[in-house]
Scaffold this motif. Structure first.
Motif, PDB file in Angstrom:
ATOM      1  N   VAL A 113       0.669 -22.432  10.992  1.00 57.20           N
ATOM      2  CA  VAL A 113       0.806 -22.468   9.534  1.00 57.20           C
ATOM      3  C   VAL A 113       0.665 -21.057   8.966  1.00 57.20           C
ATOM      4  O   VAL A 113      -0.230 -20.309   9.345  1.00 57.20           O
ATOM      5  CB  VAL A 113      -0.253 -23.403   8.920  1.00 57.20           C
ATOM      6  N   LEU A 114       1.577 -20.701   8.094  1.00 55.88           N
ATOM      7  CA  LEU A 114       1.535 -19.399   7.420  1.00 55.88           C
ATOM      8  C   LEU A 114       0.881 -19.575   6.055  1.00 55.88           C
ATOM      9  O   LEU A 114       1.131 -20.569   5.364  1.00 55.88           O
ATOM     10  CB  LEU A 114       2.946 -18.840   7.248  1.00 55.88           C
ATOM     11  N   TYR A 115       0.064 -18.606   5.717  1.00 54.16           N
ATOM     12  CA  TYR A 115      -0.723 -18.692   4.485  1.00 54.16           C
ATOM     13  C   TYR A 115      -0.644 -17.346   3.790  1.00 54.16           C
ATOM     14  O   TYR A 115      -0.808 -16.307   4.425  1.00 54.16           O
ATOM     15  CB  TYR A 115      -2.164 -19.033   4.882  1.00 54.16           C
ATOM     16  N   SER A 116      -0.365 -17.363   2.514  1.00 51.87           N
ATOM     17  CA  SER A 116      -0.285 -16.114   1.763  1.00 51.87           C
ATOM     18  C   SER A 116      -0.903 -16.315   0.389  1.00 51.87           C
ATOM     19  O   SER A 116      -0.500 -17.206  -0.354  1.00 51.87           O
ATOM     20  CB  SER A 116       1.176 -15.679   1.626  1.00 51.87           C
ATOM     21  N   ARG A 117      -1.889 -15.490   0.065  1.00 52.11           N
ATOM     22  CA  ARG A 117      -2.542 -15.585  -1.239  1.00 52.11           C
ATOM     23  C   ARG A 117      -2.455 -14.235  -1.933  1.00 52.11           C
ATOM     24  O   ARG A 117      -2.792 -13.207  -1.360  1.00 52.11           O
ATOM     25  CB  ARG A 117      -4.004 -15.982  -1.068  1.00 52.11           C
ATOM     26  N   ASN A 118      -1.981 -14.245  -3.145  1.00 51.99           N
ATOM     27  CA  ASN A 118      -1.800 -13.008  -3.911  1.00 51.99           C
ATOM     28  C   ASN A 118      -2.497 -13.164  -5.252  1.00 51.99           C
ATOM     29  O   ASN A 118      -2.337 -14.192  -5.921  1.00 51.99           O
ATOM     30  CB  ASN A 118      -0.313 -12.731  -4.113  1.00 51.99           C
ATOM     31  N   ALA A 119      -3.258 -12.129  -5.614  1.00 49.88           N
ATOM     32  CA  ALA A 119      -4.106 -12.272  -6.796  1.00 49.88           C
ATOM     33  C   ALA A 119      -4.055 -11.023  -7.662  1.00 49.88           C
ATOM     34  O   ALA A 119      -3.848  -9.903  -7.171  1.00 49.88           O
ATOM     35  CB  ALA A 119      -5.550 -12.533  -6.377  1.00 49.88           C
ATOM     36  N   ILE A 120      -4.238 -11.231  -8.941  1.00 46.54           N
ATOM     37  CA  ILE A 120      -4.442 -10.136  -9.890  1.00 46.54           C
ATOM     38  C   ILE A 120      -5.633 -10.511 -10.772  1.00 46.54           C
ATOM     39  O   ILE A 120      -5.993 -11.696 -10.873  1.00 46.54           O
ATOM     40  CB  ILE A 120      -3.201  -9.865 -10.760  1.00 46.54           C
ATOM     41  N   ASP A 121      -6.250  -9.497 -11.368  1.00 45.50           N
ATOM     42  CA  ASP A 121      -7.351  -9.808 -12.282  1.00 45.50           C
ATOM     43  C   ASP A 121      -7.356  -8.859 -13.458  1.00 45.50           C
ATOM     44  O   ASP A 121      -6.593  -7.877 -13.499  1.00 45.50           O
ATOM     45  CB  ASP A 121      -8.691  -9.822 -11.542  1.00 45.50           C
ATOM     46  N   THR A 122      -8.204  -9.142 -14.392  1.00 42.32           N
ATOM     47  CA  THR A 122      -8.231  -8.366 -15.635  1.00 42.32           C
ATOM     48  C   THR A 122      -8.799  -6.969 -15.439  1.00 42.32           C
ATOM     49  O   THR A 122      -8.670  -6.123 -16.320  1.00 42.32           O
ATOM     50  CB  THR A 122      -9.071  -9.095 -16.697  1.00 42.32           C
ATOM     51  N   GLY A 123      -9.390  -6.716 -14.303  1.00 44.06           N
ATOM     52  CA  GLY A 123      -9.875  -5.373 -14.022  1.00 44.06           C
ATOM     53  C   GLY A 123      -8.830  -4.495 -13.364  1.00 44.06           C
ATOM     54  O   GLY A 123      -9.133  -3.376 -12.936  1.00 44.06           O
ATOM     55  N   GLY A 124      -7.615  -4.992 -13.255  1.00 42.82           N
ATOM     56  CA  GLY A 124      -6.545  -4.224 -12.626  1.00 42.82           C
ATOM     57  C   GLY A 124      -6.489  -4.370 -11.121  1.00 42.82           C
ATOM     58  O   GLY A 124      -5.734  -3.656 -10.449  1.00 42.82           O
ATOM     59  N   GLY A 125      -7.209  -5.288 -10.577  1.00 46.81           N
ATOM     60  CA  GLY A 125      -7.197  -5.494  -9.127  1.00 46.81           C
ATOM     61  C   GLY A 125      -5.988  -6.304  -8.693  1.00 46.81           C
ATOM     62  O   GLY A 125      -5.624  -7.283  -9.332  1.00 46.81           O
ATOM     63  N   VAL A 126      -5.364  -5.850  -7.620  1.00 47.09           N
ATOM     64  CA  VAL A 126      -4.245  -6.577  -7.020  1.00 47.09           C
ATOM     65  C   VAL A 126      -4.557  -6.732  -5.540  1.00 47.09           C
ATOM     66  O   VAL A 126      -4.798  -5.727  -4.850  1.00 47.09           O
ATOM     67  CB  VAL A 126      -2.915  -5.815  -7.199  1.00 47.09           C
TER      68      VAL A 126
END
Lengths: 352, 342
Positions: A113-126
């Motif tokens: 199984v392939l899993y990919s999680r991508n996130a951004i936040d209000t502090g500018g984190g990617v």
């Protein structure tokens, strides 16, 4: 009498055939032929779940598809069959997430199984986290994290170092594998590549042991321990010699070992509430005390995960990077999307 | 009851002789039907079980079982095996890959040396059913502190002892070291390690999911710095490992071994020293298809660790990924040009 004998024989053979065609008691067999618990037998699979109210009286499992599955385009688990000539679809094992929000769980991705999680936040984190399940016993991943922070002096406000690239390897035993009631257990290791920033080379590593257990069909708890390590070294040479390296393990195990945990509950069929407490290293480059140069800070996160489709989940919530100071001004609101795919797993099965 | 004495075609069964024989037949049919119904649908029928076991890639192939080499063997059948692995991660086992089979395997570490992708590999060719020839990288800790893959050519033998539960299979592996150069403070040091392994493999009928491995590595290590005396030492290095079959395709493997460790600080040491270092790996092997195995593991004491650092220095551990591919070259040659056939 002759006709009666024929009827008896036909009845016997017919009865045998019908009896043999019935499913074995205790649930449908899994792909490997082993019996599957009732709660998992109808979990997200390649075959549509039966419609209607369950007759067992057991509440719907959070890891089961909704009773009436409209297909992924409409938020369901599986595509409706498009080709009547196609064979029966492969039964997929239940998908359990390897992370709560920021801390690892005792569950592993199924094989292939392939899993990919991508996130951004209000502090500018990617950030991004990509993994693959290996043989139902392990998983490997490469990720970028924004949890590692730096500051020049102890009184300064810490800022994130990003991207901070890590590789991870986790292995373990799935829940109920060895005996009924056994929690899922994983031993995980995560280590970063060396990162040069602000005149310093830094590295982090984390060894975790975590157990995850379902508390009924709609809740689960995660408890674990972690052994953190980190190193920091100035890039500038001192008297033509490399600068001395500061390590977290150089100050004793007590500064490395921490407990972490999480909790998840599913109040609605597609929605989960998640909360977890983890730890992340913080580098202080100009701190005079050796023990202040690398410290672990507690990080609290809470949020919601919503299943958009069988292959897609979105999560949103709040993360407080240093809950020890309870400084909510540092809190970040994050949003992330997670994709999972059985394509590789199905391709492997096809190859076999 | 005369059901074995009378052979009546069904069409001649009449009213006068029906009741007893037909009743017996009905009873027997009912018993058979009940047995058939009692068997779970997923349960294989007894005659089919050996076939299923033989075709299962995760099952340990029976001794002597090989890939068929006939002109009509299909490619799919060839690559279905069975194939045997002759090593855990670095440690050889008491198995050989088998005749007319070639295996290429390699592994890479993203994190062993900061910023550098390091790799090691093995190329092995089965030679008869009891030996294999190989070119590989063997494990040693270099003067720069890295788990240096030292190249070696070798031969591995399996003693032809019938396998029984509780009686170990024995293997012998000889690896002839090829010098590997390392640069330290501008000075080149050639490191050579030649090994003789005596290893055993133990299985128990009562614990089919467990395989134990153990043995001794007799290591002849040599360090030859440029412009200085050559240093050599013979080391006896115990090695052990285990395999836990978690499912038909995957197993968890642990390996712990001592390895030669080269140490040299030219500023304070006139010559290199050769000692012992601990190497441990914990990981898994996943037989993704019968002829391809994926490996993943985490390793201890393989980074730039100094002897003063211990288990808690996890920042010096590493993660390795690898794969092994089996090629049934004998069966391919038979299919292509009609040579090496059974």
């Amino acid at each position: 009498m002759k006709q009666a004998s024929g009827m008896i024989l036909a009845t016997v053979l017919g009865t045998a055939a019908v009896a043999r065609a019935q499913p074995a008691p205790g649930g449908a067999p899994s792909p490997d032929g082993k019996p599957v618990p009732v709660s998992d037998a109808a979990a997200p699979t390649g075959t549509p779940a039966p419609t209607g109210t369950p007759t067992t009286g057991v509440p719907a499992s959070p890891y089961e598809p909704p009773p009436s599955d409209p297909g992924p385009l409409l938020g369901g688990q599986v595509d409706p069959p498009r080709d009547g000539r196609a064979g029966p679809q492969r039964r997929h094992p239940p998908m359990r997430f390897p992370e709560v929000l920021t801390t690892p769980t005792g569950w592993l991705l199924p094989a292939g199984v392939l899993y990919s999680r991508n996130a951004i936040d209000t502090g500018g984190g990617v950030t991004s986290d990509d993994r693959v399940g290996l043989g139902d016993v392990a998983e490997f991943g490469v990720a970028t994290t924004d949890q590692v922070r730096e500051r020049q002096l102890l009184a300064d406000k810490p800022v994130r170092i990003q991207p901070y690239i890590t590789a991870s390897f986790r292995m373990g035993v799935e829940e109920n594998r060895l005996f009924a009631g056994q929690p899922g257990v994983t031993l995980g290791f995560r280590k970063s590549f060396e990162r040069e920033h602000a005149g310093f080379k830094t590295r982090i590593a984390e060894l975790t042991l975590v157990a995850s257990k379902h508390l009924g069909p709609d809740a689960a708890i995660h408890i674990g321990g972690t052994l953190w390590d980190a190193s920091m070294q100035a890039t500038a040479q001192v008297d033509d010699m490399p600068a001395p390296e500061t390590t977290l393990h150089g100050h004793g195990l007590a500064r490395q070992i921490r407990a972490f945990g999480g909790f998840e509950a599913r109040p609605l069929p597609r929605s989960q509430i998640l909360i977890d407490l983890g730890w992340a290293p913080d580098f202080c480059y100009q701190c005079t005390a050796e023990t202040d140069r690398i410290k672990l800070r507690p990080e609290l996160s809470w949020g919601v995960r919503y299943q958009v489709a069988s292959f897609m989940h979105i999560e949103s919530g709040v993360r407080v990077p240093d809950i020890g100071n309870f400084n909510l001004l540092d809190a970040q609101i994050f949003g992330q999307v997670t994709f999972t795919s059985f394509a590789l797993s199905d391709a492997v099965e096809t190859l076999k | 009851m005369q059901i074995t004495a009378v052979r009546w075609p069904l069409h001649v069964v009449g009213p006068n002789n029906c009741h007893m024989q037909c009743g017996s037949l009905t009873l027997i049919a009912l018993v058979i039907a009940a047995r058939a119904a009692a068997a779970a649908p997923g349960e294989p029928a007894p005659p089919a079980a050996p076939v299923a076991a033989a075709a299962d890639p995760g099952e340990a192939p029976a001794e002597g079982e090989t890939v068929p080499r006939t002109p009509t063997t299909t490619l799919g059948r060839m690559f279905r095996g069975p194939f045997r692995s002759a090593r855990l991660f670095a440690m050889p086992t008491a198995d050989v890959i088998g005749a007319y089979v070639l295996t290429v395997s390699g592994e890479g570490s993203l994190l062993q040396q900061p910023g550098v992708l390091t790799s090691a590999g093995v190329l092995a060719v089965g030679f008869g059913d009891i030996a294999q020839l190989e070119y590989r990288h063997t494990e040693a800790i270099g003067i720069t502190g890295l788990d240096a893959p030292v190249p070696a050519v070798g031969v591995q033998l399996k003693l032809p002892i019938p396998e029984r539960s509780g009686i170990p299979a024995i293997g012998v592996a000889f690896r002839l070291g090829v010098p590997r150069g390392e640069l330290l403070d501008g000075r080149n040091v050639d490191e050579t390690v030649t090994d003789l392994y005596l290893v055993g493999r133990l299985r128990f009928t009562s614990l089919p999911w467990l395989t134990l491995h153990g043995g001794t590595r007799i290591s002849f290590a040599k360090a030859a710095p440029a412009g200085a005396d050559v240093v050599s030492r013979t080391l006896w290095l115990p090695t052990a490992g285990y395999e836990l079959a978690m499912n038909p395709q995957a197993s968890i493997i642990g390996e712990l071994a001592l390895a030669p460790q080269f140490q040299w600080m030219p500023a304070i040491q006139p010559a290199p020293a050769i000692g012992r270092g601990v190497l441990g790996r914990l990981g898994m092997k996943w037989r993704i298809v019968p002829s391809v195995i994926l490996e993943g593991s985490l390793g201890y004491q393989v980074d730039d660790a100094t002897p003063s650092e211990g288990f808690e220095a996890v920042v010096t551990w590493d993660i390795r990924l690898g794969a092994a591919v089996f090629v049934p070259w004998g069966a391919l040659a038979c299919r292509a040009v009609g040579v090496f056939c059974n």
